[in-house]
Write a protein that holds these residues in place. Structure first.
Motif, PDB file in Angstrom:
ATOM      1  N   VAL A  88      29.556  45.132  36.380  1.00  0.00           N
ATOM      2  CA  VAL A  88      29.237  44.065  35.414  1.00  0.00           C
ATOM      3  C   VAL A  88      29.811  42.734  35.905  1.00  0.00           C
ATOM      4  O   VAL A  88      29.130  41.698  35.888  1.00  0.00           O
ATOM      5  N   ALA A  89      31.074  42.766  36.345  1.00  0.00           N
ATOM      6  CA  ALA A  89      31.698  41.537  36.844  1.00  0.00           C
ATOM      7  C   ALA A  89      30.978  41.029  38.089  1.00  0.00           C
ATOM      8  O   ALA A  89      30.799  39.820  38.272  1.00  0.00           O
ATOM      9  N   GLY A  90      30.556  41.985  38.949  1.00  0.00           N
ATOM     10  CA  GLY A  90      29.818  41.593  40.149  1.00  0.00           C
ATOM     11  C   GLY A  90      28.532  40.858  39.824  1.00  0.00           C
ATOM     12  O   GLY A  90      28.174  39.874  40.473  1.00  0.00           O
ATOM     13  N   ASN A  91      27.819  41.314  38.793  1.00  0.00           N
ATOM     14  CA  ASN A  91      26.595  40.627  38.379  1.00  0.00           C
ATOM     15  C   ASN A  91      26.884  39.240  37.828  1.00  0.00           C
ATOM     16  O   ASN A  91      26.126  38.294  38.043  1.00  0.00           O
ATOM     17  N   PHE A 120      22.880  33.912  32.377  1.00  0.00           N
ATOM     18  CA  PHE A 120      24.022  33.805  31.467  1.00  0.00           C
ATOM     19  C   PHE A 120      25.302  33.785  32.297  1.00  0.00           C
ATOM     20  O   PHE A 120      25.550  34.672  33.114  1.00  0.00           O
ATOM     21  N   ILE A 121      26.128  32.760  32.081  1.00  0.00           N
ATOM     22  CA  ILE A 121      27.385  32.623  32.810  1.00  0.00           C
ATOM     23  C   ILE A 121      28.530  32.784  31.817  1.00  0.00           C
ATOM     24  O   ILE A 121      28.575  32.098  30.802  1.00  0.00           O
ATOM     25  N   ASN A 122      29.447  33.715  32.128  1.00  0.00           N
ATOM     26  CA  ASN A 122      30.610  33.933  31.266  1.00  0.00           C
ATOM     27  C   ASN A 122      31.828  34.106  32.170  1.00  0.00           C
ATOM     28  O   ASN A 122      32.193  35.216  32.561  1.00  0.00           O
ATOM     29  N   LYS A 123      32.445  32.982  32.539  1.00  0.00           N
ATOM     30  CA  LYS A 123      33.581  33.017  33.465  1.00  0.00           C
ATOM     31  C   LYS A 123      34.768  33.748  32.846  1.00  0.00           C
ATOM     32  O   LYS A 123      35.527  34.425  33.549  1.00  0.00           O
ATOM     33  N   LEU A 125      34.790  36.386  30.693  1.00  0.00           N
ATOM     34  CA  LEU A 125      34.621  37.832  30.809  1.00  0.00           C
ATOM     35  C   LEU A 125      34.740  38.270  32.268  1.00  0.00           C
ATOM     36  O   LEU A 125      35.351  39.306  32.574  1.00  0.00           O
ATOM     37  N   GLU A 126      34.191  37.485  33.157  1.00  0.00           N
ATOM     38  CA  GLU A 126      34.263  37.798  34.593  1.00  0.00           C
ATOM     39  C   GLU A 126      35.718  37.883  35.048  1.00  0.00           C
ATOM     40  O   GLU A 126      36.114  38.830  35.734  1.00  0.00           O
ATOM     41  N   GLU A 127      36.519  36.877  34.652  1.00  0.00           N
ATOM     42  CA  GLU A 127      37.922  36.859  35.069  1.00  0.00           C
ATOM     43  C   GLU A 127      38.734  37.950  34.372  1.00  0.00           C
ATOM     44  O   GLU A 127      39.655  38.521  34.966  1.00  0.00           O
ATOM     45  N   GLN A 247      38.754  48.032  25.219  1.00  0.00           N
ATOM     46  CA  GLN A 247      38.688  46.607  24.897  1.00  0.00           C
ATOM     47  C   GLN A 247      37.669  45.893  25.782  1.00  0.00           C
ATOM     48  O   GLN A 247      36.855  45.086  25.304  1.00  0.00           O
ATOM     49  N   LEU A 248      37.694  46.193  27.077  1.00  0.00           N
ATOM     50  CA  LEU A 248      36.748  45.571  28.001  1.00  0.00           C
ATOM     51  C   LEU A 248      35.314  46.015  27.704  1.00  0.00           C
ATOM     52  O   LEU A 248      34.371  45.206  27.775  1.00  0.00           O
TER      53      LEU A 248
END
Length: 782
Positions: A88-91, A120-123, A125-127, A247-248
């Motif tokens: 998910v983070a990779g995407n 969709f960009i969500n920095k 959640l990615e971090e 949680q994640l």
């Protein structure tokens, strides 16, 4: 139908160009479209992708994953594994990089620009995921302070256990009990290997034994408490890890729709770029589409044949709708047939075609194919029956927007009847206006194509000298089987070949001779065409060479002219520089001389002032003695001024202090009545004043109230202006005018610039209406 053309193998090549599973899935699902607008849209995508592949080798495609299953799992409340969270983070990383890359180039690549707009960009959640899960797929210590604390305790406890157990295995008391002096783990508990015979003498808990039973793995009593503590810490770690993953997973679920949309968009981007990559690998080009049913493939290659491929030129749909290809076996008839069908299918699927640019294709609603051996033992079908059944199906559905490809039409039965059926089928297809390409060995079909309007012959070339096909397609010429030539070359006795020829009918011989003559003429024409082409190329080369030399000469001429201009400009600049230096030097000289003159004048003025002061009383006495002081002076009465040796007239009568104003020439003087004598009286002896009086009187006589410098240059006018101002100042003038004219304004600017720095000038302005306007500058002196 597409299966017979091996379209699926083209799709396999396309799939290999995709970078991740979802893109490959989209590639595998690609099928030709019959919608004209949709086909054009797909082609624009491929064209843009090919341009990206050519110009942008660093497109950031890494990290994309098919996360649809992962997101659905999170959406129903499932707990995601660390590796799934990394996907998910990779995407999210891939989406962010692609959006930044194509957003900066949206004017160059509008299709990609429109796609990445919706990413969709969500920095955050990615971090959050990247911080919690390390690259190996394990939950990191930094995932939470509690997990960090627990793992720190685990490491400390493990060290304590090992330290205690190392003390046991090094103990002299227990050394003989151990099979080996090592510490190992059984069931998450640290143990030592003890010999079977000493089990009763070594205090501890047995957890396992070796396969032979000679070794027991015992947990020492001294380590039981520490092992229990370690086991508890492991359980705490599992609970904390589960909490973090839960949680994640909930965070992923909160954005499930956006993340699912991202996955699909990334798959689409990968699919489009794969089309561009395939076009690059095939050296393919974008076709030109038309609605006239016209096919014109230029230098077209079969996309599945590797190595050296002989390209063909094939066209139909304008002067003729049906093309009959004849020629020997293995000459390339079937390959030409498949090339047409496969190229049409690729074009309608949105793929570029392996042809030269400018090739044209229509959008067919159906592509019907009858190629290969249709024999079926299970269905009791012969080769002829299988082909005929397939053709019957085609004839039932064919229309003017169809492409029909028939291999070895009429084969597998009696040649005469087969040829007759073939002609009837081709005639029907022509009447339906279907674009048709058929291969055959029947001579009757060559005649049919020659005699029927809208039907054309074609052949695959065969070199009878080498007994090898050239694989070139020749439209407008029927092919030869070349059976007799091949038989002779392979060693069949000439007598047998001659006898075989005798069995041919006169018509067949005439047709064969006609075909041979056509072939001979074609070869001659081809040779002449090649010569003409060679000459044309040589002429073009000479023309290009001449143009290049002419351009080189022109460039050389321009260089020489430019060099001459630069040298001339350099000379002019040097001359101007020297002239400027000379002018500066002259100005410095003039200024130095002027400064010396002014200093001398100032010194003379000071001496005159001293002399005037020293002689003032004496002069007054002399003047008083030179005549009587007039009484009862009236305004306008002429008077003489002995001090200035000037005549004038009274402007005002003497006041109570004896002061009055006298106009003497252009000067208005304030004097005492004692300095005035009536005009009729003879001048006193005082006739030649000296000192300041003499200098001022001289300048007063010469002084002018205006200076005309029109028609002069700046360098000519400024010295005149300088002298004029000195004279006016010494004459006591309060206001003067400079007439410089309007013109270009250069002289006016120079005058104003000079006046702004002059020490005698109090202020200056341009003339008002009636004074000369902008052609005059009015100066007020100090």
């Amino acid at each position: 139908m597409l299966q017979r053309l091996e379209f699926h193998k083209v799709i396999e090549l396309l799939t290999e160009c995709a970078t991740f599973s979802l893109g490959r899935e989209y590639c595998a699902e690609l099928q030709p479209s019959t919608d004209y607008a949709e086909v054009l849209r797909r082609q624009e995508e491929t064209a843009e992708a090919a341009e990206i592949y050519r110009k942008e080798p660093d497109v950031p495609l890494g990290g994309m994953r098919d996360t649809r299953g992962i997101i659905r799992k999170a959406n129903i409340g499932g707990i995601l594994e660390p590796a799934e969270l990394l996907d998910v983070a990779g995407n999210l990383v891939a989406a962010r990089r692609l959006k930044r890359f194509f957003s900066d180039r949206s004017h160059q690549y509008p299709i990609m620009g429109d796609l990445v707009k919706n990413l969709f960009i969500n920095k955050e959640l990615e971090e959050k995921i990247s911080q919690a899960i390390d690259p190996s797929g394990a939950v990191a210590d930094e995932a939470s302070p509690e997990l960090r604390r627990i793992r720190h305790r685990i490491r400390e406890t493990e060290i304590n256990i090992k330290s205690k157990m190392e003390g046991i295995i090094r103990s002299q008391e227990y050394q003989k009990f151990f099979q080996e002096p090592i510490i190992t783990v059984r069931g998450d508990r640290y143990v030592v290997p003890v010999k079977q015979e000493y089990r009763g003498q070594f205090p501890g808990i047995i957890h396992d034994q070796s396969a032979s039973g000679a070794t027991l793995f015992i947990e020492p009593v001294a380590a039981v408490e520490l092992n229990n503590e370690l086991r508890k810490l492991y359980s705490d770690e599992e609970r904390e890890v589960l909490r973090i993953l839960t949680q994640l997973s909930a965070s992923v679920k909160a954005f499930s729709e956006e993340l699912l949309s991202d996955a699909k968009i990334l798959g689409t981007i990968d699919f489009i770029l794969a089309k561009g990559k395939l076009a690059h690998r095939m050296n393919a080009s974008k076709p030109i589409f038309n609605k006239d049913g016209y096919i014109n493939l230029r230098k077209c290659r079969h996309p599945l044949i590797k190595g050296h491929v002989v390209p063909i030129d094939i066209y139909l749909g304008r002067d003729f709708h049906v093309l009959v290809i004849t020629g020997p076996n293995t000459g390339g008839k079937t390959v030409s047939l498949k090339t047409v069908g496969l190229t049409a299918a690729m074009a309608q699927a949105g793929l570029h075609i392996p042809c030269e640019p400018g090739s044209q294709v229509p959008v067919f609603h159906d592509i019907f194919v009858d190629i290969g051996d249709e024999q079926s033992i299970e269905q009791s079908l012969s080769t002829f029956s299988g082909h005929l059944k397939n053709i019957i199906h085609i004839l039932a559905k064919v229309n003017e927007s169809a492409l029909v490809l028939l291999d070895e039409l009429g084969a597998g039965t009696d040649p005469v009847e087969g040829a007759a059926l073939a002609m009837a089928i081709l005639e029907y297809l022509y009447q339906k206006k279907a674009r048709t390409v058929a291969t055959t060995h029947y001579s009757e079909l060559k005649v049919f194509a020659f005699e029927r309007q809208g039907v054309e012959n074609a052949s695959v070339e065969f070199d009878s000298k080498t007994l090898r096909p050239t694989y070139k397609l020749l439209i407008g010429q029927p092919g030869r089987s070349s059976a007799f030539e091949i038989a002779l070359r392979l060693g069949l006795p000439e007598a047998l070949v001659t006898r075989a020829r005798s069995f041919l009918t006169s018509e067949e011989i005439q047709v064969a001779d006609l075909v041979e003559e056509l072939e001979t003429n074609r070869r001659k024409a081809e040779e002449e065409r090649r010569k003409a082409e060679r000459l044309r190329r040589e002429l073009d080369e000479m023309r290009r060479d001449y143009a290049a030399k002419l351009e080189a000469l022109e460039n050389r001429r321009k260089e020489l002219v430019e060099k001459a201009r630069e040298e001339a400009a350099s000379i002019v600049r040097q001359a101007r520089k020297e002239a400027d230096e000379l002018v500066k030097e002259l100005r410095r000289y003039v200024q130095e001389k002027r400064a010396e003159q002014l200093a001398e004048a100032e010194e003379a003025r000071n001496r005159l002032k001293e002399l005037e002061d020293s002689k003032d009383e004496e002069l007054m006495q002399e003047k008083a003695a030179a005549g009587e002081i007039p009484k009862g002076l009236k305004e306008g009465e002429p008077v003489f001024l002995p001090r200035f040796n000037q005549t004038g007239y009274v402007l005002t009568t003497p006041d109570e202090n004896g002061q009055l104003y006298v106009q003497a020439g252009i000067l208005k003087l304030a004097v005492h009545v004692s300095e005035v004598r009536r005009k009729q009286e003879k001048p006193a002896v005082y006739t030649a004043p000296t000192g300041t009086g003499k200098l001022v009187v001289g300048k007063a006589k010469e002084a002018r109230t205006e200076l005309d410098i029109r028609g002069k240059t700046v360098d000519e006018a400024l010295p005149d202006l300088e002298k004029f101002l000195d004279d006016a100042y010494l004459a006591g003038l309060q206001q003067v005018q400079i007439i410089h004219g309007k013109g270009t304004g250069v002289l006016r600017k120079a005058v104003n610039s000079y006046l702004a720095k002059h020490k005698y000038v109090q202020e200056f302005r341009l003339g008002h209406y009636g004074e000369g306007g902008t052609g005059v500058t009015v100066i007020k002196l100090k």
